[in-house]
Design a protein around this motif. Structure first.
Motif, PDB file in Angstrom:
ATOM      1  N   HIS A 100       0.967  -1.288  -0.007  1.00 16.04           N
ATOM      2  CA  HIS A 100       0.086   0.086   0.033  1.00 16.04           C
ATOM      3  C   HIS A 100       0.883   1.315  -0.044  1.00 16.04           C
ATOM      4  CE1 HIS A 100      -3.407   2.558   1.056  1.00 16.04           C
ATOM      5  NE2 HIS A 100      -2.636   3.096   1.934  1.00 16.04           N
ATOM      6  N   LEU A 101       1.910   1.153   0.801  1.00 13.16           N
ATOM      7  CA  LEU A 101       2.732   2.534   0.772  1.00 13.16           C
ATOM      8  C   LEU A 101       3.843   2.509  -0.456  1.00 13.16           C
ATOM      9  CD1 LEU A 101       4.030   2.263   4.688  1.00 13.16           C
ATOM     10  CD2 LEU A 101       2.121   3.716   3.444  1.00 13.16           C
ATOM     11  N   ASP A 110      10.359   4.854  -0.186  1.00 13.30           N
ATOM     12  CA  ASP A 110      11.301   5.832  -0.273  1.00 13.30           C
ATOM     13  C   ASP A 110      10.581   6.983   0.684  1.00 13.30           C
ATOM     14  OD1 ASP A 110       9.558   7.453  -2.011  1.00 13.30           O
ATOM     15  OD2 ASP A 110      10.598   7.149  -3.576  1.00 13.30           O
ATOM     16  N   LEU A 111      11.509   8.357   0.857  1.00 10.14           N
ATOM     17  CA  LEU A 111      10.994   9.242   1.622  1.00 10.14           C
ATOM     18  C   LEU A 111       9.873   9.989   1.072  1.00 10.14           C
ATOM     19  CD1 LEU A 111      14.064  11.275   2.777  1.00 10.14           C
ATOM     20  CD2 LEU A 111      12.223  10.533   4.329  1.00 10.14           C
ATOM     21  N   GLU A 112       9.642  10.100  -0.200  1.00  4.70           N
ATOM     22  CA  GLU A 112       8.176  10.625  -0.746  1.00  4.70           C
ATOM     23  C   GLU A 112       7.213   9.870  -0.263  1.00  4.70           C
ATOM     24  OE1 GLU A 112       7.786  12.048  -4.616  1.00  4.70           O
ATOM     25  OE2 GLU A 112       9.931  12.780  -4.507  1.00  4.70           O
ATOM     26  N   LEU A 134      12.701   6.820   8.896  1.00  2.83           N
ATOM     27  CA  LEU A 134      13.153   5.921   7.587  1.00  2.83           C
ATOM     28  C   LEU A 134      14.542   5.602   8.060  1.00  2.83           C
ATOM     29  CD1 LEU A 134      12.641   6.286   4.102  1.00  2.83           C
ATOM     30  CD2 LEU A 134      15.029   6.133   4.529  1.00  2.83           C
ATOM     31  N   GLN A 135      15.570   6.390   8.507  1.00  2.00           N
ATOM     32  CA  GLN A 135      16.819   5.618   8.853  1.00  2.00           C
ATOM     33  C   GLN A 135      16.815   4.561  10.039  1.00  2.00           C
ATOM     34  OE1 GLN A 135      18.484   9.817   9.125  1.00  2.00           O
ATOM     35  NE2 GLN A 135      19.987   9.306   7.178  1.00  2.00           N
ATOM     36  N   ARG A 136      15.703   4.877  10.862  1.00  2.00           N
ATOM     37  CA  ARG A 136      15.747   3.639  11.909  1.00  2.00           C
ATOM     38  C   ARG A 136      15.479   2.294  11.381  1.00  2.00           C
ATOM     39  NH1 ARG A 136      17.686   4.369  16.204  1.00  2.00           N
ATOM     40  NH2 ARG A 136      16.123   4.463  17.803  1.00  2.00           N
ATOM     41  N   LEU A 143      18.637   5.054   2.276  1.00  3.35           N
ATOM     42  CA  LEU A 143      17.285   5.786   2.261  1.00  3.35           C
ATOM     43  C   LEU A 143      15.988   5.396   1.590  1.00  3.35           C
ATOM     44  CD1 LEU A 143      18.552   9.409   2.181  1.00  3.35           C
ATOM     45  CD2 LEU A 143      17.861   8.156   4.002  1.00  3.35           C
ATOM     46  N   THR A 144      15.917   3.797   1.517  1.00  2.18           N
ATOM     47  CA  THR A 144      14.767   3.275   1.013  1.00  2.18           C
ATOM     48  C   THR A 144      14.529   2.203   2.032  1.00  2.18           C
ATOM     49  OG1 THR A 144      15.848   1.969  -0.679  1.00  2.18           O
ATOM     50  CG2 THR A 144      14.745   4.015  -1.306  1.00  2.18           C
TER      51      THR A 144
END
Length: 176
Positions: A100-101, A110-112, A134-136, A143-144
């Motif tokens: 879904h994401l 990704d960030l977006e 995201l980095q956690r 960064l994905t």
């Protein structure tokens, strides 16, 4: 037949277990189970779970919830069979939420996509906060988030809906 297939020390395998579980998943689940079974008695109780999950920054509240949801016999602890049954179902839900994401369907979040998901849930999140979150979960520094990173981070989340998963994600961030 590989050792451990078809029976357990303390429980009955769900009938579909034999037919559907690939050997690599069985090994992965058994390894996770052994990490959580701190006293090595073949069962995970709330003490084992709380201690093991605290090491990875998961609050006792989530350990109790996880145990309550996965303990199908309501015995107060979970066997390998119960663990595998619960985790397999949970991973199916995690796969659904991940899909879904992953709006562009490239197999990564990704960030977006992350910021958009928060917006859709009515949560305002700026770029830097989203990047930290995201980095956690991002183990390889890309960064994905791959599905495996998503699955491994959210494995102990007691919720299957996206809002619950995000609350867990945010909460484990805060407690680390």
């Amino acid at each position: 037949m590989p050792e451990g297939r078809g029976s357990t020390m303390h429980g009955v395998m769900p009938p579909h277990y034999l037919h559907e579980l690939p050997a690599e998943d069985e090994k992965r689940f058994e390894k996770i189970f052994q990490k959580l079974d701190l006293d090595g008695n073949g069962r995970i109780d709330v003490k084992d779970l709380s201690k093991a999950l605290r090491k990875v920054g998961v609050d006792k509240y989530y350990a109790e919830k996880f145990l309550a949801r996965s303990d199908s016999t309501k015995s107060g602890d979970i066997t390998l069979a119960e663990f595998i049954h619960y985790v397999r179902e949970h991973e199916k839900n995690l796969r659904l939420q991940f899909s879904h994401l992953d709006k562009n369907k490239d197999g990564k979040i990704d960030l977006e996509e992350l910021i958009k998901a928060f917006e859709e849930l009515g949560i305002k999140m700026d770029y830097n906060e989203a990047k930290k979150l995201l980095q956690r979960m991002d183990k390889d520094g890309s960064l994905t988030i791959s599905f495996n990173e998503w699955r491994d981070f959210l494995l102990y989340a007691p919720s299957t809906d996206l809002l619950g998963l995000i609350e867990y994600w945010h909460h484990t961030n805060v407690s680390n």
